[in-house]
Design a protein around this motif. Structure first.
Motif, mmCIF file in Angstrom:
data_model
loop_
_atom_site.group_PDB
_atom_site.id
_atom_site.type_symbol
_atom_site.label_atom_id
_atom_site.label_comp_id
_atom_site.label_asym_id
_atom_site.label_seq_id
_atom_site.Cartn_x
_atom_site.Cartn_y
_atom_site.Cartn_z
ATOM 1 N N ALA A 184 0.835 -1.202 0.000
ATOM 2 C CA ALA A 184 0.000 0.000 0.000
ATOM 3 C C ALA A 184 0.869 1.251 0.000
ATOM 4 O O ALA A 184 0.612 2.200 -0.753
ATOM 5 N N PHE A 185 1.922 1.240 0.822
ATOM 6 C CA PHE A 185 2.813 2.396 0.862
ATOM 7 C C PHE A 185 3.509 2.578 -0.487
ATOM 8 O O PHE A 185 3.627 3.699 -0.999
ATOM 9 N N ARG A 186 3.973 1.479 -1.070
ATOM 10 C CA ARG A 186 4.682 1.559 -2.351
ATOM 11 C C ARG A 186 3.788 2.172 -3.431
ATOM 12 O O ARG A 186 4.229 3.025 -4.207
ATOM 13 N N LYS A 190 4.438 5.707 -5.269
ATOM 14 C CA LYS A 190 4.644 5.692 -6.718
ATOM 15 C C LYS A 190 3.693 6.669 -7.415
ATOM 16 O O LYS A 190 4.088 7.406 -8.328
ATOM 17 N N ALA A 191 2.440 6.674 -6.983
ATOM 18 C CA ALA A 191 1.433 7.521 -7.634
ATOM 19 C C ALA A 191 1.602 8.994 -7.267
ATOM 20 O O ALA A 191 1.386 9.878 -8.100
ATOM 21 N N TYR A 192 1.999 9.253 -6.024
ATOM 22 C CA TYR A 192 2.111 10.633 -5.540
ATOM 23 C C TYR A 192 3.440 10.791 -4.794
ATOM 24 O O TYR A 192 3.464 10.823 -3.552
ATOM 25 N N PRO A 193 4.533 10.906 -5.523
ATOM 26 C CA PRO A 193 5.865 10.899 -4.895
ATOM 27 C C PRO A 193 6.143 12.081 -3.972
ATOM 28 O O PRO A 193 7.013 11.992 -3.104
ATOM 29 N N GLU A 194 5.422 13.188 -4.135
ATOM 30 C CA GLU A 194 5.721 14.384 -3.346
ATOM 31 C C GLU A 194 4.818 14.556 -2.129
ATOM 32 O O GLU A 194 5.081 15.407 -1.284
ATOM 33 N N ILE A 195 3.779 13.736 -2.032
ATOM 34 C CA ILE A 195 2.793 13.980 -0.989
ATOM 35 C C ILE A 195 3.192 13.305 0.327
ATOM 36 O O ILE A 195 3.852 12.267 0.336
ATOM 37 N N ALA A 196 2.812 13.926 1.442
ATOM 38 C CA ALA A 196 3.071 13.328 2.753
ATOM 39 C C ALA A 196 2.203 12.086 2.920
ATOM 40 O O ALA A 196 1.020 12.088 2.554
ATOM 41 N N VAL A 197 2.793 11.014 3.469
ATOM 42 C CA VAL A 197 2.084 9.745 3.619
ATOM 43 C C VAL A 197 2.156 9.283 5.071
ATOM 44 O O VAL A 197 3.248 9.146 5.625
ATOM 45 N N GLU A 198 1.003 9.046 5.667
ATOM 46 C CA GLU A 198 0.916 8.465 6.996
ATOM 47 C C GLU A 198 0.323 7.066 6.874
ATOM 48 O O GLU A 198 -0.591 6.842 6.066
ATOM 49 N N VAL A 199 0.837 6.134 7.650
ATOM 50 C CA VAL A 199 0.368 4.749 7.601
ATOM 51 C C VAL A 199 -0.258 4.383 8.940
ATOM 52 O O VAL A 199 0.367 4.548 9.990
ATOM 53 N N GLU A 200 -1.485 3.880 8.895
ATOM 54 C CA GLU A 200 -2.166 3.420 10.104
ATOM 55 C C GLU A 200 -1.848 1.947 10.339
ATOM 56 O O GLU A 200 -1.977 1.129 9.431
ATOM 57 N N VAL A 201 -1.448 1.618 11.559
ATOM 58 C CA VAL A 201 -1.157 0.226 11.924
ATOM 59 C C VAL A 201 -1.798 -0.072 13.275
ATOM 60 O O VAL A 201 -2.066 0.832 14.066
ATOM 61 N N ASP A 202 -2.031 -1.365 13.528
ATOM 62 C CA ASP A 202 -2.607 -1.742 14.823
ATOM 63 C C ASP A 202 -1.715 -2.710 15.590
ATOM 64 O O ASP A 202 -2.163 -3.357 16.538
ATOM 65 N N SER A 203 -0.451 -2.820 15.163
ATOM 66 C CA SER A 203 0.505 -3.647 15.897
ATOM 67 C C SER A 203 1.895 -3.049 15.752
ATOM 68 O O SER A 203 2.175 -2.314 14.788
ATOM 69 N N VAL A 204 2.759 -3.373 16.704
ATOM 70 C CA VAL A 204 4.131 -2.887 16.637
ATOM 71 C C VAL A 204 4.837 -3.490 15.436
ATOM 72 O O VAL A 204 5.640 -2.822 14.774
ATOM 73 N N ALA A 205 4.524 -4.740 15.135
ATOM 74 C CA ALA A 205 5.140 -5.399 13.984
ATOM 75 C C ALA A 205 4.832 -4.652 12.695
ATOM 76 O O ALA A 205 5.727 -4.427 11.860
#
Length: 284
Positions: A184-186, A190-205
């Motif tokens: 998902a991050f990749r 790739k689609a928006y190389p300049e935009i800020a990206v935050e990733v939501e996760v629900d585990s430390v892993a």
């Protein structure tokens, strides 16, 4: 009014709220009981302690209802000011009919925005000294987002993204659709190389996977205090961390003391009680 607000948009919104009250043509009660030539002074008064926001919007309501009629407005405080019960916020002099017609629309807006600012200030005060920043979310009332986020700033908080196009937030459903956190991050990068990206996760892993993928802002969703501490320890400053999900004032400081950079609080806008403010007409 904050310069980051689109003034034309705010005026259109206020006009729409006035029209909602005057869809039938006139304020029948005021027209029947108040002489057209009568002029009065009215005060906007706090009925409870809090932080005020939206005073210039309140003035805009009055001026739009007054139209070509002369109105004098004097501000006693500015947005972002902590006020006490009984404090006068602004004073207005104009045709009595216009003041009373504008009253409810004006109060609906200023009471709500002041409620958002007041709740935000409580959160900000709760985490003072920890280094953590209180941020809002997109859980706002339709069409009121700009005003509500402005009120958050008046209360000392910071804004998260305004909409879906100014920053990316990869949430659990995006991860499922894309086939994993890294993929998902990749795809977003790739689609928006300049935009800020935050990733939501629900585990430390998954937080570590997001970090390895290149994320520099990771949202730790619905994690316990021990998990938050573990994430902070393992990420070790290589990305900014934001705690979110089910946060309440009674645990805010404990969450902030884990070392996260941000607390994302939807309640600032979706659950803020109004600050009780009234318009008091002064006797002639």
């Amino acid at each position: 009014m904050d310069d980051t607000l689109d003034r034309r948009w705010v005026e259109d919104l206020v006009r729409a709220t006035i029209e909602e009250d005057l869809a039938g043509g006139v304020d029948v009660t005021t027209t029947a009981t108040v002489d057209e030539a009568q002029v009065s002074v009215a005060e906007l008064v706090a009925r409870a302690d809090g932080v005020v926001a939206g005073l210039e919007i309140a003035e805009l309501v009055i001026r739009l209802v007054a139209g070509t009629e002369e109105v004098e407005v004097e501000h006693s405080v500015t947005d972002g000011t902590a006020v006490k019960k009984g404090d006068v916020l602004l004073t207005v002099r104009g045709k009595t009919r216009k003041l009373l017609t504008a009253e409810r629309t004006m109060l609906n807006l200023v009471c709500h925005l002041s409620g958002v600012a007041s709740l935000t200030r409580r959160w900000v005060d709760e985490v003072e000294g920890t280094g953590a920043v209180i941020r809002d979310t997109r859980k706002t009332m339709p069409l009121l987002r700009s005003l509500e986020k402005y009120a958050v700033r008046c209360g000392g908080g910071k804004n998260h993204r305004m909409g879906l196009s100014d920053a990316a937030l990869i949430k659990d459903n995006h991860v499922i659709a894309a086939g994993g956190v890294a993929e998902a991050f990749r795809l977003v990068r790739k689609a928006y190389p300049e935009i800020a990206v935050e990733v939501e996760v629900d585990s430390v892993a998954d937080a570590l996977i997001a970090l390895e993928s290149g994320a520099d802002l990771i949202l730790l969703d619905n994690m316990e205090i021990d998990q938050l501490r573990e994430a902070v320890e393992k990420i070790a400053g290589r990305a900014r961390l934001e705690a979110s999900g089910g946060l309440t004032l009674d645990v805010a400081r404990k969450v902030a003391e884990t070392g996260v950079d941000f607390l994302a609080v939807g309640a600032l806008t979706h659950s803020a009680p109004v600050l009780d403010i009234a318009l008091d007409l002064q006797e002639a």
